[in-house]
Write an enzyme that holds these catalytic residues in place. Structure first.
Site, PDB file in Angstrom:
ATOM      1  N   ILE A 292       0.833  -1.059   0.019  1.00 18.01           N
ATOM      2  CA  ILE A 292      -0.075  -0.101  -0.118  1.00 18.01           C
ATOM      3  C   ILE A 292       1.063   1.268   0.078  1.00 18.01           C
ATOM      4  CG2 ILE A 292      -1.874   1.145   1.103  1.00 18.01           C
ATOM      5  CD1 ILE A 292      -2.578  -1.396   2.468  1.00 18.01           C
ATOM      6  N   PRO A 293       1.634   1.566  -1.125  1.00 20.53           N
ATOM      7  CA  PRO A 293       2.229   2.687  -1.158  1.00 20.53           C
ATOM      8  C   PRO A 293       1.314   3.839  -0.968  1.00 20.53           C
ATOM      9  CG  PRO A 293       2.488   1.577  -3.180  1.00 20.53           C
ATOM     10  CD  PRO A 293       1.469   0.785  -2.327  1.00 20.53           C
ATOM     11  N   HIS A 294       1.661   5.039  -0.286  1.00 16.40           N
ATOM     12  CA  HIS A 294       0.943   6.010   0.246  1.00 16.40           C
ATOM     13  C   HIS A 294       1.684   7.204   0.254  1.00 16.40           C
ATOM     14  CE1 HIS A 294       1.992   3.999   3.577  1.00 16.40           C
ATOM     15  NE2 HIS A 294       1.820   5.114   4.342  1.00 16.40           N
ATOM     16  N   VAL A 295       1.087   8.330  -0.180  1.00 14.94           N
ATOM     17  CA  VAL A 295       1.803   9.786  -0.144  1.00 14.94           C
ATOM     18  C   VAL A 295       0.797  10.867  -0.046  1.00 14.94           C
ATOM     19  CG1 VAL A 295       3.869   9.013  -1.096  1.00 14.94           C
ATOM     20  CG2 VAL A 295       2.172  10.164  -2.481  1.00 14.94           C
TER      21      VAL A 295
END
Length: 154
Positions: free
Chosen positions: A64-67
């Site tokens: 879950i890449p998140h920015v």
């Protein structure tokens, strides 16, 4: 927070071709640019910076890449199923084949955390994971993502 609130039309990539983590993140950034209008270069740079802190892989083939970015107006989720699992510096050493990319406005503190929690609950459900891995197209993937969770996954 419901996944349908975050997953815009066109936000599902049923068969992402990527040979490594950077290619996958670039593809997610390009898709997010099309959905949000934020710059793909800015999104990609933020993703790389976030991954340098610690891998966003949860294990079991899921990441879950998140920015957060100031140019983003609403929480947006992009889902991608990779054609072939790729190394993702996972804590369990397993390659990743399912990516949930979460992009949020810079000031979306609690909502960002609620969105991450919702996706985390979703991927704890083995029936959901089986459905995501066996679905044939974006429409079927969307149906699996929108299906209510079984009680033991909550």
């Amino acid at each position: 927070m419901n996944i349908e609130d975050m997953l815009a039309d066109g936000a599902i990539i049923p068969r992402l071709e990527a040979s490594d983590k950077k290619q996958a993140l670039q593809a997610l950034a390009s898709k997010a640019e099309a959905l949000t209008g934020a710059s793909a270069a800015d999104i990609y740079a933020a993703l790389l910076q976030r991954e340098r802190l610690s891998s966003t892989s949860l294990g079991r083939g899921i990441a879950i890449p998140h920015v957060k970015l100031p140019a983003v107006k609403a929480i947006t989720c992009v889902f991608a199923r990779l054609s072939h699992p790729i190394p993702f510096e996972s804590h369990d050493g397993e390659p990743v084949d399912l990516l949930f990319f979460l992009l949020a406005p810079e000031g979306a503190g609690a909502d960002h955390l609620k969105a991450l929690a919702r996706i985390s609950r979703l991927v704890r459900d083995s029936a959901t994971l089986d459905g995501l891995r066996s679905a044939k197209d974006a429409e079927t993937l969307r149906g699996v993502l929108m299906k209510p969770l079984t009680s033991h996954a909550a």
